[in-house]
Write an enzyme that holds these catalytic residues in place. Structure first.
Site, PDB file in Angstrom:
ATOM      1  N   TYR A  50       0.831  -1.209   0.000  1.00 28.46           N
ATOM      2  CA  TYR A  50       0.000   0.000   0.000  1.00 28.46           C
ATOM      3  C   TYR A  50       0.865   1.257   0.000  1.00 28.46           C
ATOM      4  O   TYR A  50       1.833   1.359   0.754  1.00 28.46           O
ATOM      5  CB  TYR A  50      -0.934   0.025   1.213  1.00 28.46           C
ATOM      6  N   SER A 204     -13.606  -4.477   0.094  1.00 28.09           N
ATOM      7  CA  SER A 204     -14.594  -3.871  -0.810  1.00 28.09           C
ATOM      8  C   SER A 204     -16.012  -4.327  -0.453  1.00 28.09           C
ATOM      9  O   SER A 204     -16.757  -4.831  -1.304  1.00 28.09           O
ATOM     10  CB  SER A 204     -14.276  -4.220  -2.271  1.00 28.09           C
ATOM     11  N   PRO A 205     -16.419  -4.163   0.817  1.00 24.68           N
ATOM     12  CA  PRO A 205     -17.713  -4.686   1.265  1.00 24.68           C
ATOM     13  C   PRO A 205     -18.936  -3.984   0.679  1.00 24.68           C
ATOM     14  O   PRO A 205     -20.046  -4.522   0.769  1.00 24.68           O
ATOM     15  CB  PRO A 205     -17.648  -4.507   2.787  1.00 24.68           C
ATOM     16  N   GLY A 207     -18.990  -3.218  -2.514  1.00 23.90           N
ATOM     17  CA  GLY A 207     -19.004  -3.678  -3.890  1.00 23.90           C
ATOM     18  C   GLY A 207     -19.021  -2.553  -4.908  1.00 23.90           C
ATOM     19  O   GLY A 207     -18.449  -1.484  -4.700  1.00 23.90           O
TER      20      GLY A 207
END
Length: 291
Positions: A50, A204-205, A207
């Site tokens: 990152y 990425s909950p 979406g």
């Protein structure tokens, strides 16, 4: 069985805290860490790559400034991806899971994060050249020295985890999961987590719901409109509540740096979607009724 680590229900994803996103100053990052902990978000998710391999150091400096006791938080990081950037002399993006590299990467993360141990250390993505015995040697060495507490993987299939578990226990799997990326519920990934008591985490909950304007989004939006009133919640909270309803007890990794949104995500843990409402959202996403 030794006591397992308890991670906060909502996990703070740090990928966009640094140069890959908001470029927060040390003071801003320290304040955000404080805010998360004060509101019950005590687990922080990292990866060595990152920020082009500089995010961990920025967080470590900010965490040191915050003066929060180390035992009050859980630090998660990942290794394995060899990224093409200024920090590395890589000609092509690839994966490295040699013993020497895994140990070196973990120790580098410890140094950058200014901590003596990592609560959870993940292999970032599966490599077709993984050698289970060599990976096990590295992880057991790190665990013996007290440098990592739990070992897990990210984006691995059940068969890939089984390959590793032939030689070493795997405590967690962090995968992409949301209402618009729901296939892992049907390919055995979460069955594997439940069966083997692995911690399930979802990156990425939310979406693609807020990024796309396709037919799927229109269907979901129509259902969300009525549920927002019913549950007195916003769209993000209901989308989080949807994945939290899964019996694998998924921990969403929330990537926002917005304090209001972070606090709102905690509220999502209090929403218990009714059974038919959960399926109504699934049907809206898939565009057809269940078989």
């Amino acid at each position: 069985m030794k006591n397992r680590i308890s991670y906060s229900k909502i996990i703070a994803g740090t990928m966009t805290w640094g140069s890959w996103g908001k470029n927060l100053s040390k003071a801003e990052m320290s304040g955000l860490i404080d805010y998360c902990v004060e509101n019950g978000i005590t687990t922080f998710d990292h990866a060595d790559i990152y920020g082009g391999y500089d995010n961990e150091e920025a967080f470590g400096n900010a965490f040191f400034k915050s003066e929060i006791p180390r035992e009050s938080v859980q630090l998660v990081t990942k290794c394995g991806i060899q990224y093409v950037c200024k920090a590395r002399d890589n000609k092509v993006k690839h994966y490295d899971y040699s013993k020497d590299y895994i140990v070196w990467s973990a120790e580098r993360s410890l140094s950058k994060l200014k901590t003596d141990y990592l609560d959870l250390f993940l292999l970032h993505r599966p490599s077709p050249l993984m050698e289970p015995d060599e990976i096990a040697e590295a992880i057991l060495h790190l665990q013996k020295e007290g440098k990592i507490r739990e070992f897990g993987v990210s984006n691995f299939s059940p068969s890939q985890i089984a390959l590793l578990e032939s030689v070493i226990p795997v405590n967690a799997n962090q995968v992409e999961f949301s209402l618009t990326a729901e296939k892992l519920m049907f390919d055995g990934t979460f069955d594997d987590c439940i069966l083997h008591k692995r911690t399930a985490m979802a990156w990425s909950p939310l979406g693609s719901y807020f990024r796309e304007t396709d037919k799927r989004r229109k269907r979901i939006k129509k259902v969300l409109k009525q549920f927002k009133k019913k549950y007195k919640a916003d769209s993000s909270q209901i989308l989080l509540a949807w994945i939290l309803r899964h019996p694998s007890k998924v921990h969403p990794v929330v990537g926002t740096t917005n304090k209001d949104r972070l606090k709102a995500s905690i509220r999502a843990t209090e929403i218990e979607l009714e059974l038919e409402d959960w399926f109504a959202l699934l049907v809206a996403s898939q565009g057809h009724k269940v078989p």
